[in-house]
Design a protein around this motif. Structure first.
Motif, PDB file in Angstrom:
ATOM      1  N   ARG A 135       0.967  -1.171  -0.071  1.00  0.00           N
ATOM      2  CA  ARG A 135      -0.021  -0.029   0.021  1.00  0.00           C
ATOM      3  C   ARG A 135       0.798   1.126  -0.007  1.00  0.00           C
ATOM      4  O   ARG A 135       1.865   1.592   0.701  1.00  0.00           O
ATOM      5  CB  ARG A 135      -1.094  -0.053   1.304  1.00  0.00           C
ATOM      6  N   GLU A 136       0.492   2.308  -0.928  1.00  0.00           N
ATOM      7  CA  GLU A 136       1.633   3.350  -0.963  1.00  0.00           C
ATOM      8  C   GLU A 136       0.986   4.377  -0.059  1.00  0.00           C
ATOM      9  O   GLU A 136      -0.060   4.391   0.636  1.00  0.00           O
ATOM     10  CB  GLU A 136       1.458   4.012  -2.443  1.00  0.00           C
ATOM     11  N   ALA A 137       1.922   5.292   0.290  1.00  0.00           N
ATOM     12  CA  ALA A 137       1.738   6.384   1.109  1.00  0.00           C
ATOM     13  C   ALA A 137       0.566   7.217   0.908  1.00  0.00           C
ATOM     14  O   ALA A 137       0.349   7.412  -0.352  1.00  0.00           O
ATOM     15  CB  ALA A 137       2.983   7.449   1.327  1.00  0.00           C
ATOM     16  N   VAL A 138      -0.360   7.687   1.776  1.00  0.00           N
ATOM     17  CA  VAL A 138      -1.117   8.731   1.459  1.00  0.00           C
ATOM     18  C   VAL A 138      -0.778  10.018   1.976  1.00  0.00           C
ATOM     19  O   VAL A 138      -0.541  10.133   3.004  1.00  0.00           O
ATOM     20  CB  VAL A 138      -2.579   8.206   2.190  1.00  0.00           C
ATOM     21  N   LEU A 139      -0.753  11.045   1.044  1.00  0.00           N
ATOM     22  CA  LEU A 139       0.234  12.239   1.449  1.00  0.00           C
ATOM     23  C   LEU A 139      -0.894  13.492   1.430  1.00  0.00           C
ATOM     24  O   LEU A 139      -0.283  14.325   2.280  1.00  0.00           O
ATOM     25  CB  LEU A 139       1.135  12.569   0.320  1.00  0.00           C
ATOM     26  N   LEU A 140      -2.075  13.377   1.188  1.00  0.00           N
ATOM     27  CA  LEU A 140      -3.239  14.475   1.412  1.00  0.00           C
ATOM     28  C   LEU A 140      -4.061  14.045   2.109  1.00  0.00           C
ATOM     29  O   LEU A 140      -4.481  12.907   2.291  1.00  0.00           O
ATOM     30  CB  LEU A 140      -3.296  14.869   0.042  1.00  0.00           C
ATOM     31  N   GLY A 141      -4.939  14.981   2.702  1.00  0.00           N
ATOM     32  CA  GLY A 141      -6.160  14.848   3.262  1.00  0.00           C
ATOM     33  C   GLY A 141      -5.829  14.459   4.875  1.00  0.00           C
ATOM     34  O   GLY A 141      -4.833  14.282   5.300  1.00  0.00           O
ATOM     35  N   ASP A 142      -6.951  13.909   5.545  1.00  0.00           N
ATOM     36  CA  ASP A 142      -7.000  13.834   6.845  1.00  0.00           C
ATOM     37  C   ASP A 142      -6.530  12.194   7.235  1.00  0.00           C
ATOM     38  O   ASP A 142      -6.215  11.658   8.296  1.00  0.00           O
ATOM     39  CB  ASP A 142      -8.343  13.735   7.470  1.00  0.00           C
ATOM     40  N   ALA A 143      -6.292  11.544   6.014  1.00  0.00           N
ATOM     41  CA  ALA A 143      -5.974  10.101   6.090  1.00  0.00           C
ATOM     42  C   ALA A 143      -4.482   9.886   5.473  1.00  0.00           C
ATOM     43  O   ALA A 143      -4.197   8.744   5.441  1.00  0.00           O
ATOM     44  CB  ALA A 143      -6.897   9.219   5.068  1.00  0.00           C
ATOM     45  N   LYS A 144      -3.675  10.676   5.906  1.00  0.00           N
ATOM     46  CA  LYS A 144      -2.299  10.698   5.686  1.00  0.00           C
ATOM     47  C   LYS A 144      -1.667   9.415   6.336  1.00  0.00           C
ATOM     48  O   LYS A 144      -1.996   9.349   7.601  1.00  0.00           O
ATOM     49  CB  LYS A 144      -1.413  11.969   6.185  1.00  0.00           C
ATOM     50  N   SER A 145      -1.043   8.694   5.589  1.00  0.00           N
ATOM     51  CA  SER A 145      -0.378   7.460   6.385  1.00  0.00           C
ATOM     52  C   SER A 145       1.149   7.192   5.462  1.00  0.00           C
ATOM     53  O   SER A 145       1.090   7.459   4.371  1.00  0.00           O
ATOM     54  CB  SER A 145      -1.272   6.302   6.263  1.00  0.00           C
ATOM     55  N   PRO A 146       2.071   6.481   6.188  1.00  0.00           N
ATOM     56  CA  PRO A 146       3.269   5.831   5.386  1.00  0.00           C
ATOM     57  C   PRO A 146       2.914   4.862   4.564  1.00  0.00           C
ATOM     58  O   PRO A 146       1.681   4.208   4.642  1.00  0.00           O
ATOM     59  CB  PRO A 146       4.174   5.613   6.709  1.00  0.00           C
ATOM     60  N   PRO A 147       3.835   4.654   3.755  1.00  0.00           N
ATOM     61  CA  PRO A 147       3.605   3.421   2.897  1.00  0.00           C
ATOM     62  C   PRO A 147       3.622   2.191   3.725  1.00  0.00           C
ATOM     63  O   PRO A 147       4.047   2.061   4.974  1.00  0.00           O
ATOM     64  CB  PRO A 147       4.602   3.374   2.145  1.00  0.00           C
ATOM     65  N   GLU A 148       3.111   1.072   3.088  1.00  0.00           N
ATOM     66  CA  GLU A 148       3.172  -0.266   3.856  1.00  0.00           C
ATOM     67  C   GLU A 148       3.964  -1.141   3.001  1.00  0.00           C
ATOM     68  O   GLU A 148       3.623  -1.684   2.275  1.00  0.00           O
ATOM     69  CB  GLU A 148       1.718  -0.902   4.010  1.00  0.00           C
ATOM     70  N   PRO A 149       5.214  -1.468   3.370  1.00  0.00           N
ATOM     71  CA  PRO A 149       5.989  -2.262   2.721  1.00  0.00           C
ATOM     72  C   PRO A 149       5.677  -3.572   2.312  1.00  0.00           C
ATOM     73  O   PRO A 149       4.963  -4.443   3.221  1.00  0.00           O
ATOM     74  CB  PRO A 149       7.342  -2.331   3.473  1.00  0.00           C
TER      75      PRO A 149
END
Length: 319
Positions: A135-149
């Motif tokens: 899963r790739e990183a989410v960079l925008l909005g309230d759901a920002k999260s790092p990538p999942e290797p």
């Protein structure tokens, strides 16, 4: 399979895509346009014929080409381009295509990494594998999260690091990939972490502690290369955070306190000690830990002063 002049295997390429003839260039360009379009459209690979064309380009041309000695210098650009395609948010690759492409890359890179291919091809295959995400990183909005290797890649990296048949370059690439995995895992909430309290944690701890305990480089490894690998082991343990039932703490403290160890390694061990998750009852006394870390800092400063003084002395003698 073909073979290079140096005796390494080379994956065969589909001849229709090879060469500088007008026909080959046209066929190759059409294949490149097809896969580029497929990677932009959800559902594009649901059709069996489309999936076959996609597979042929990557499995019978793109990756096989990179096992040939004359194209090894293209690996860095290929890795960068693929990872950028997978992670770019604008426009993002559709999830179904992303997942299929990641799995295709995983299958091909594991074959290259384990085969008798040129070490440069094997190292780059491992580096690409270590950079894959489920899963790739989410960079925008309230759901920002790092990538999942890609967790399936981690087990492979561990296995090939422990594989005595692999050259040190491949093992070093495995360490780089493992370090990325543990760093990103540490960013997750404790309840969501995937590398603690399980087999993955114990395998990483065992392998990295074993490497740290090897004060002398094996005969097949340079001293500087061995220090680099041990430094990465200390980093991996620090970011993982596990004390390994005290085994990790003990080994890191040994290295940090040992003046015969390379100063850079001692610094990494000291930094890793500060990152460990000691729990409520297992943390060392703050004063003791501060004293140990301070001793490493003082030693490092003394070493640097001696280096500068020696350099000045050499310059004065030359004058």
């Amino acid at each position: 399979h073909g073979q290079s002049p140096a005796g390494y295997e080379e994956l065969p390429m589909l001849q229709a895509l090879v060469g500088d003839t007008l026909e080959a260039k046209t066929t190759r360009r059409n294949a490149e346009l097809f896969v580029a379009n497929a990677k932009r459209n959800s559902g594009s690979l649901e059709d069996a014929n489309n999936k076959l064309k996609f597979d042929i380009y990557y499995k019978q041309y793109f990756f096989p080409r990179l096992t040939h000695e004359e194209y090894l210098n293209e690996w860095a650009d290929a890795r960068s381009r693929i990872l950028k395609e997978l992670t770019s948010p604008a426009p993002a690759m559709p999830l179904d295509v992303h997942n299929y492409f990641v799995e295709l890359i995983r299958n091909v890179t594991t074959v290259i990494a384990q085969g008798n291919y040129h070490p440069a091809a094997r190292i780059n295959a491992i580096l690409l594998l270590g950079g894959l995400n489920s899963r790739e990183a989410v960079l925008l909005g309230d759901a920002k999260s790092p990538p999942e290797p890609l967790i399936a890649a981690l087990a492979f990296l561990l296995g090939e690091f422990e594989n005595e048949q692999q050259p040190d370059g491949v093992k070093a690439a495995c360490l780089a990939g493992m370090l990325r995995h543990v760093k990103l895992d540490r960013l997750l909430p404790q309840a969501n972490r995937r590398l603690v309290g399980n087999t993955a944690e114990s395998r990483i701890v065992d392998a990295m502690v074993k490497l740290l305990q090897q004060d002398q480089a094996p005969e097949t490894r340079s001293s500087s290369g061995h220090v680099w690998m041990r430094r990465r082991a200390a980093e991996i343990l620090g970011w993982l955070g596990s004390t390994g039932g005290g085994e990790v703490t003990k080994e890191l403290e040994r290295i940090a306190a040992d003046e015969s160890q390379p100063v850079a390694l001692r610094c990494d061990a000291a930094e890793a000690l500060g990152r460990l998750d000691y729990g409520q009852n297992g943390a060392p006394a703050p004063a003791d830990l501060a004293k140990k870390l301070g001793a490493v800092a003082v030693f490092a400063c003394h070493q640097e002063v001696e280096r500068v003084e020696e350099q000045q002395k050499m310059e004065e003698e030359r004058e």
